[in-house]
Design a protein around this motif. Sequence first.
Motif, PDB file in Angstrom:
ATOM      1  N   ASN A  62       0.850  -1.192   0.000  1.00 43.01           N
ATOM      2  CA  ASN A  62       0.000   0.000   0.000  1.00 43.01           C
ATOM      3  C   ASN A  62       0.888   1.245   0.000  1.00 43.01           C
ATOM      4  O   ASN A  62       1.171   1.810   1.059  1.00 43.01           O
ATOM      5  CB  ASN A  62      -0.907   0.003   1.233  1.00 43.01           C
ATOM      6  CG  ASN A  62      -1.839  -1.190   1.263  1.00 43.01           C
ATOM      7  OD1 ASN A  62      -2.665  -1.349   0.380  1.00 43.01           O
ATOM      8  ND2 ASN A  62      -1.683  -2.027   2.279  1.00 43.01           N
ATOM      9  N   PRO A  63       1.380   1.644  -1.157  1.00 43.64           N
ATOM     10  CA  PRO A  63       2.269   2.813  -1.209  1.00 43.64           C
ATOM     11  C   PRO A  63       1.554   4.055  -0.698  1.00 43.64           C
ATOM     12  O   PRO A  63       0.322   4.164  -0.787  1.00 43.64           O
ATOM     13  CB  PRO A  63       2.590   2.936  -2.707  1.00 43.64           C
ATOM     14  CG  PRO A  63       1.487   2.218  -3.403  1.00 43.64           C
ATOM     15  CD  PRO A  63       1.081   1.098  -2.489  1.00 43.64           C
ATOM     16  N   PRO A  64       2.329   5.000  -0.109  1.00 43.31           N
ATOM     17  CA  PRO A  64       1.701   6.197   0.460  1.00 43.31           C
ATOM     18  C   PRO A  64       1.088   7.081  -0.612  1.00 43.31           C
ATOM     19  O   PRO A  64       1.539   7.114  -1.759  1.00 43.31           O
ATOM     20  CB  PRO A  64       2.873   6.910   1.143  1.00 43.31           C
ATOM     21  CG  PRO A  64       4.080   6.463   0.380  1.00 43.31           C
ATOM     22  CD  PRO A  64       3.801   5.030   0.009  1.00 43.31           C
ATOM     23  N   ILE A  65       0.027   7.775  -0.242  1.00 38.79           N
ATOM     24  CA  ILE A  65      -0.596   8.759  -1.128  1.00 38.79           C
ATOM     25  C   ILE A  65       0.150  10.071  -0.962  1.00 38.79           C
ATOM     26  O   ILE A  65       0.265  10.604   0.150  1.00 38.79           O
ATOM     27  CB  ILE A  65      -2.081   8.932  -0.786  1.00 38.79           C
ATOM     28  CG1 ILE A  65      -2.826   7.604  -0.958  1.00 38.79           C
ATOM     29  CG2 ILE A  65      -2.711  10.025  -1.645  1.00 38.79           C
ATOM     30  CD1 ILE A  65      -4.270   7.653  -0.491  1.00 38.79           C
ATOM     31  N   ILE A  66       0.692  10.574  -2.047  1.00 41.33           N
ATOM     32  CA  ILE A  66       1.489  11.799  -2.003  1.00 41.33           C
ATOM     33  C   ILE A  66       0.579  13.011  -2.201  1.00 41.33           C
ATOM     34  O   ILE A  66      -0.045  13.148  -3.265  1.00 41.33           O
ATOM     35  CB  ILE A  66       2.590  11.794  -3.077  1.00 41.33           C
ATOM     36  CG1 ILE A  66       3.412  10.510  -2.982  1.00 41.33           C
ATOM     37  CG2 ILE A  66       3.466  13.022  -2.938  1.00 41.33           C
ATOM     38  CD1 ILE A  66       4.098  10.332  -1.633  1.00 41.33           C
TER      39      ILE A  66
END
Length: 270
Positions: free
Chosen positions: A13-17
């Motif tokens: 779950n990559p971070p939301i930038i």
Amino acid sequence: MSTVTATALQSENPPIIPLPFNANQPQTIKLYPLSNYTFGVKETQPEEDPSVIARLKRLEEHYNAHGMRRTCEGILVCHEHNHPHILMLQIANAFFKLPGDYLRPEDDEVDGFKARLDERLAPVGRIGEGEEAGDWHVGDCLAQWWRPNFETFMYPFIPAHVTRPKECKKLYFIELPKSKVLSVPKNMKLLAVPLFELYDNTARYGPQLSAIPHLLSKYNFEFVNENDEVVAATPGVGPDGYVPKTKVLAGGSGGDEDMNDAKEEENGTA
């Protein structure tokens, strides 16, 4: 590294930038490690007044002769384990204060302030090669504290009924260079106190010193190592398991210090 291993290290779950969030942000400040600085001791500097009553009496005499007293103190910041630490003095194993003092009536504000910093922290004989008198980078004025009357209490505003405050104390951000030699009088200790320790700790440090984390929150910091490489930046955290502690740099036995019984003079108001 194999493809399988590399994939395993990646978050599912990559971070939301978010969009950029740096509008009107002051300049990012580089903080150098505590190990970059050299600390020593010099001759004792006895307190000018034997008591709080005597100090307030001298303030009254100054006011009658010269008007409002001007005081400047410096917030000197370095880092240990990528956590900001404030350099401050401890006097008589009892109370804390920032480096600086009141200005002489004839002093220019900044030059007079640099001279008072030299008195407190400059090495005797200019031990640091290439250093000159007044070699301080005085940055932003971060706070103004006002003394309405000849009393110990100071406020970060002028009360509405006060038209002639007796003292104004300014707290300036002092940007430390990559390296510097600092010497403290024998009757004082020079401490490195982590922001973690100061925050919301008026019982121990008083309102002025415990407010420093709030004052510095306007800045972003880059943490530089001994090789002049940026190794961390805010937002960020130090190594796992590290708990910031106050460190005695000079004038004491050294090492970490338990400050539970020490308080800033007059609860941070004198």
